[in-house]
Design an enzyme around this catalytic site. Structure first.
Site, mmCIF file in Angstrom:
data_model
loop_
_atom_site.group_PDB
_atom_site.id
_atom_site.type_symbol
_atom_site.label_atom_id
_atom_site.label_comp_id
_atom_site.label_asym_id
_atom_site.label_seq_id
_atom_site.Cartn_x
_atom_site.Cartn_y
_atom_site.Cartn_z
ATOM 1 N N MET A 1 13.551 -3.321 10.154
ATOM 2 C CA MET A 1 12.323 -4.073 10.430
ATOM 3 C C MET A 1 11.829 -4.730 9.141
ATOM 4 O O MET A 1 10.645 -5.092 9.031
ATOM 5 C CB MET A 1 11.248 -3.156 11.016
ATOM 6 C CG MET A 1 11.701 -2.514 12.336
ATOM 7 S SD MET A 1 10.337 -2.066 13.422
ATOM 8 C CE MET A 1 9.455 -0.912 12.394
ATOM 9 N N HIS B 1 16.980 1.609 2.913
ATOM 10 C CA HIS B 1 17.710 0.571 3.659
ATOM 11 C C HIS B 1 18.959 0.137 2.895
ATOM 12 O O HIS B 1 20.025 -0.066 3.476
ATOM 13 C CB HIS B 1 16.835 -0.678 3.850
ATOM 14 C CG HIS B 1 15.613 -0.467 4.675
ATOM 15 N ND1 HIS B 1 14.348 -0.497 4.148
ATOM 16 C CD2 HIS B 1 15.465 -0.227 6.005
ATOM 17 C CE1 HIS B 1 13.464 -0.298 5.110
ATOM 18 N NE2 HIS B 1 14.108 -0.123 6.246
ATOM 19 N N ASP C 1 14.642 9.030 10.157
ATOM 20 C CA ASP C 1 14.151 8.991 11.542
ATOM 21 C C ASP C 1 15.079 9.851 12.387
ATOM 22 O O ASP C 1 15.895 9.350 13.167
ATOM 23 C CB ASP C 1 14.124 7.544 12.040
ATOM 24 C CG ASP C 1 13.182 6.697 11.208
ATOM 25 O OD1 ASP C 1 11.978 6.963 11.223
ATOM 26 O OD2 ASP C 1 13.663 5.790 10.494
HETATM 27 O O1 PAF Z 1 14.448 2.312 12.084
HETATM 28 C C1 PAF Z 1 13.971 1.156 12.232
HETATM 29 O O2 PAF Z 1 13.648 0.437 11.287
HETATM 30 C C2 PAF Z 1 13.770 0.616 13.637
HETATM 31 O O3 PAF Z 1 13.359 1.623 14.498
HETATM 32 C C3 PAF Z 1 15.011 -0.101 14.180
HETATM 33 C C4 PAF Z 1 16.195 0.840 14.326
HETATM 34 C C5 PAF Z 1 15.372 -1.260 13.270
HETATM 35 C C6 PAF Z 1 14.712 -0.677 15.575
HETATM 36 O O4 PAF Z 1 13.659 -1.598 15.552
#
Ligand code: PAF
Length: 284
Positions: free
Chosen positions: A30, A37, A150
């Site tokens: 996102m 990331h 997550d």
């Molecule tokens: O983990 C995230 O940033 C979001 O939940 C994802 C997997 C990009 C889905 O919108």
């Protein structure tokens, strides 16, 4: 890096790569990228020929009183970071591109979506699985990379891929932490310096459970009770849940002898943060 805003264009580029026999990796995000990331991008780069990333702040996974409008956005900076990590394709669509007007079709992983964060964020995981299923259909990756931070999302996306027979390998990468233990999150940007200190209680509570486990304690209730003491001492943090569960089913476990997921969520000011550890029995 080629940037695409439409499904048609990105699909054509991904299909062209796959026609050449290339292994295609997808890192869905996102935006508001941080080292967590980038660790996913690096894992994708290391095991795939072509790396695609997506940046899409998915409205469907935010509740009506959540932070969709103020969610951090830093598109230019994100692009520069992805370029640097040698990402080949970036899919950055508008909301209308992903959700056609009047769309009423959802992908829901039942039961699992009501556990952990799903309990306090109704509809959240339905939004996640719907957009991830869409991304899988648009990009058609061989592998997709998610962060262990997550943990519930990981269990739910894995279950979706399994239940729907999706031909994609789900790769999960370890949590990346700041030097003092705080798990990296785009939402850390909301914390003022005082809250940033208070936020350390999440990691502290997990470490408390970990250290009792290392000393031989296998009773989940005892680990939870000790971890909760950390929250009692940090009265500005509002504990949402501290649970010890099976990492696949997300059901609570009483005995952690076979390992378990220890997951915590708490509010610091108006910011909701999550963190977790996996207890692994090294004696096995
Ligand atoms: O983990 C995230 O940033 C979001 O939940 C994802 C997997 C990009 C889905 O919108």
């Amino acid at each position: 890096m080629n940037i695409f805003a439409t499904i048609e264009e990105v699909r054509a580029a991904c299909r062209a790569a796959k026609r050449e026999g290339k292994r295609l990796g997808l890192v869905p995000t996102m935006g508001a990228l941080h080292d967590g990331h980038l660790s996913l991008v690096r894992a994708a780069r290391a095991s795939c020929d072509v790396v695609a990333a997506s940046i899409f702040v998915n409205p469907a996974q935010f509740g009506p009183n959540e932070d969709l409008a103020k969610y951090p956005r830093s598109f230019e900076r994100d692009c520069a970071q992805l370029e640097k990590e040698k990402v080949d394709l970036l899919f950055a669509p508008a909301v209308e591109e992903v959700y056609p007007p009047g769309a009423v079709t959802w992908v829901t992983v039942e039961e699992l979506s009501e556990k952990l964060d799903g309990r306090s964020r109704p509809g959240h995981f339905r939004g996640v699985t719907t957009v991830v299923a869409k991304l899988f259909h648009i990009i058609e990756p061989d592998a997709a990379f998610f962060g262990q931070k997550d943990a519930a999302q990981v269990a739910i996306v894995r279950r979706m891929a399994r239940d729907l027979n999706l031909p994609v390998e789900i790769v999960v990468c370890p949590i990346v932490r700041e030097a003092d233990g705080l798990a990296m999150s785009s939402r850390n940007a909301y914390l003022d310096p005082r809250q940033r200190m208070q936020a350390l209680v999440l990691h502290r509570s997990l470490m408390r459970a970990q250290s009792l486990f290392d000393q031989g304690e296998r009773n989940a209730a005892k680990l939870i009770a000790a971890a909760r003491e950390e929250f009692a001492a940090e009265n500005l943090a509002r504990l949402d849940y501290f649970e010890i569960v099976n990492p696949d089913t997300l059901d609570p476990v009483e005995d952690v002898s076979d390992g378990a997921l220890v997951a915590v969520a708490a509010g610091i000011g108006t910011t909701r943060l999550i963190d977790n550890i996996l207890l692994v029995n090294s004696g096995h």
